[in-house]
Design an enzyme around this catalytic site. Sequence first.
Site, PDB file in Angstrom:
ATOM      1  N   HIS A 143      -7.183   3.862  -2.314  1.00 54.07           N
ATOM      2  CA  HIS A 143      -6.725   5.006  -3.099  1.00 54.07           C
ATOM      3  C   HIS A 143      -5.236   5.266  -2.827  1.00 54.07           C
ATOM      4  O   HIS A 143      -4.445   5.427  -3.752  1.00 54.07           O
ATOM      5  CB  HIS A 143      -7.575   6.233  -2.724  1.00 54.07           C
ATOM      6  N   GLU A 144      -4.863   5.250  -1.561  1.00 53.15           N
ATOM      7  CA  GLU A 144      -3.465   5.540  -1.214  1.00 53.15           C
ATOM      8  C   GLU A 144      -2.537   4.428  -1.690  1.00 53.15           C
ATOM      9  O   GLU A 144      -1.465   4.690  -2.219  1.00 53.15           O
ATOM     10  CB  GLU A 144      -3.312   5.730   0.299  1.00 53.15           C
ATOM     11  N   HIS A 147      -1.717   4.744  -5.233  1.00 51.97           N
ATOM     12  CA  HIS A 147      -0.652   5.720  -5.499  1.00 51.97           C
ATOM     13  C   HIS A 147       0.706   5.028  -5.422  1.00 51.97           C
ATOM     14  O   HIS A 147       1.612   5.316  -6.193  1.00 51.97           O
ATOM     15  CB  HIS A 147      -0.683   6.853  -4.465  1.00 51.97           C
ATOM     16  N   GLU A 228      -4.861  11.696  -9.407  1.00 44.90           N
ATOM     17  CA  GLU A 228      -5.932  11.498  -8.431  1.00 44.90           C
ATOM     18  C   GLU A 228      -7.075  10.685  -9.031  1.00 44.90           C
ATOM     19  O   GLU A 228      -7.595   9.767  -8.413  1.00 44.90           O
ATOM     20  CB  GLU A 228      -6.469  12.839  -7.926  1.00 44.90           C
TER      21      GLU A 228
END
Lengths: 402, 188
Positions: A143-144, A147, A228
């Site tokens: 997930h990070e 980003h 998100e």
Amino acid sequence: MWEQIRSNQIRSVVLVVVMGALLLLVGYFLGLYFFDSGIGGLVLASFIWAVMNLVAYFQGDSILLGLSGAKKITRDDHPRLYNVVEEMKIASGLEKMPDIYIIDDQAMNAFATGRDPGKASIAVTSGLLQKLNRDELQGVVGHELSHINNRDVLLMALCSVLLGTIVILAWYGSRFMIFGGMGGSRRSSSSGGGGTAQLIIIVVALVLMILAPILAQLIYFAISRKREYLADASSALYTRYPEGLASALEKLAASTEQLKSANQATAPMYIINPFRKGGRAATDLTSTHPPISERIRVLRAMSGASYIDYDQAYRQIRGAGKGIVPASEVALASAVALRAGSPRVEKDEPGELQRARETSSALWQLNKYKTIDCECGTRLRIPPNFKATEVKCPHCGRVHQV
Amino acid sequence: MLVLWIVLGIVAILIIAFIAIFNGLVGLRNQVKNAWAQIDVQLKRRYDLIPNLVETVKGYMKHERETMEAVTNARNMAQQSASAGAGARAKVEGELGAALGKLIAVAESYPDLKANQNFLALQEELTSTENKISFSRQFYNDTVLKLNNQIQMFPSSIVAGMAGFKAAEFFETISAEERAAPKVSFSS
């Protein structure tokens, strides 16, 4: 399919432009009010904005990492974390290995920073490292990293600087207007008594001072919520295992610890909102993150790992006609099968106790403590300012050389 | 005169489109090469880890000579075919993964071994290397799919045909069981 979700960011771009326009409007009316010149105000506002942007661009990541008290680690400090980040780096096709930081905090959270994929950092809390197993950690790191890969970090930095500038201008502007002796009388002589025009400017300026920061904040939150969801979709695609992230989010949602070092400005950088209050469904406009339960349900409803699957799951859960993944990405995506969870997870994964030891050991090491293993099984930690050359094991009394 | 300009305009647009598609294809082909190099790095890392593993394990499991030899042989076989194409290589690497999985499964029944710090560190490295292999394979196959799609789809197929781009080979383990097998199972 591996194109970053960058193409169809029209909505995000529009929102950023609206925020920019808001900033200029605030600047214009402040200028009109204080120096009789809207253009002067525009120039001032743009100048402040430009300076803040430069600071954020060149120093943003070190400021953020410094504020959160993060410590940089190497492979030896925490092999498991390093390996998981490297695995996700490979899966996401990032070219350079991001720097890895650990935040010594029992709260469970993580964030990514860095202006471009070549200069990125990822930070996780020690609480997260203790409580998540490998598959879950993979989901969070995925997930990070997405980003970073999707350039969200840059977009969010741009937005937060815009927001910050508007807030600062409005704050000082309104203070000067209220306590600065209402400069209106001074100016009415110079501009030749345009009474009604003056009044309108004052009213508009006041209203703007109050509304602009709120409006800007709402826009900021809207952008951040969308990013998100997209990062969740990418994480599922990288790991091919949405259940990992879903179960990680579940653990994150259940934890009640609050991150000590977060503040309002850095909140959207984290994987979950660090200010979330227990049990509150954060569906309202003032939330930087979508409600966790909804993110979990979307991830669990996925029947494959591709963006199409995420989009379908999102529509199904939200009951909305409009998906979340940009249409251009959906068109490019091809079917991707899910993989089964790692078979070892249940039994042989280091247990929570072992993970806690591993993490605390990394933290000791980061704080430059020396470690001595005594034959009796006791592990001694020697602080860096320990001067004596010998130390006695408190358990069995053996004497060790430092 | 006008007609001439129109014709020139169309030619210019065609040339620009050709260049854009050609560069896109070259970019993809380089990406495939890059992704292949990534797999290669991880496979080599696995070759390097195996002698260490066998060395660590040897003292503990004297009666498992065959299993250890199978791993060593599979490793040497794989290393020899390191310059082969993706398809051929996937086969030997799949065999190595299976042999390795068997060795680790056997090692599980030796409690002393599981308390060995060296073995635990190796286990983490092996788990991670297996994961890296499958993630780099995943990324490689996705990139190959993208390149092959471009080569076959109109209009990039024309450019690909003229410039002689060839479809790349997928890196696939042969059977569904083997695809599941390379995940090292450390369960006791």
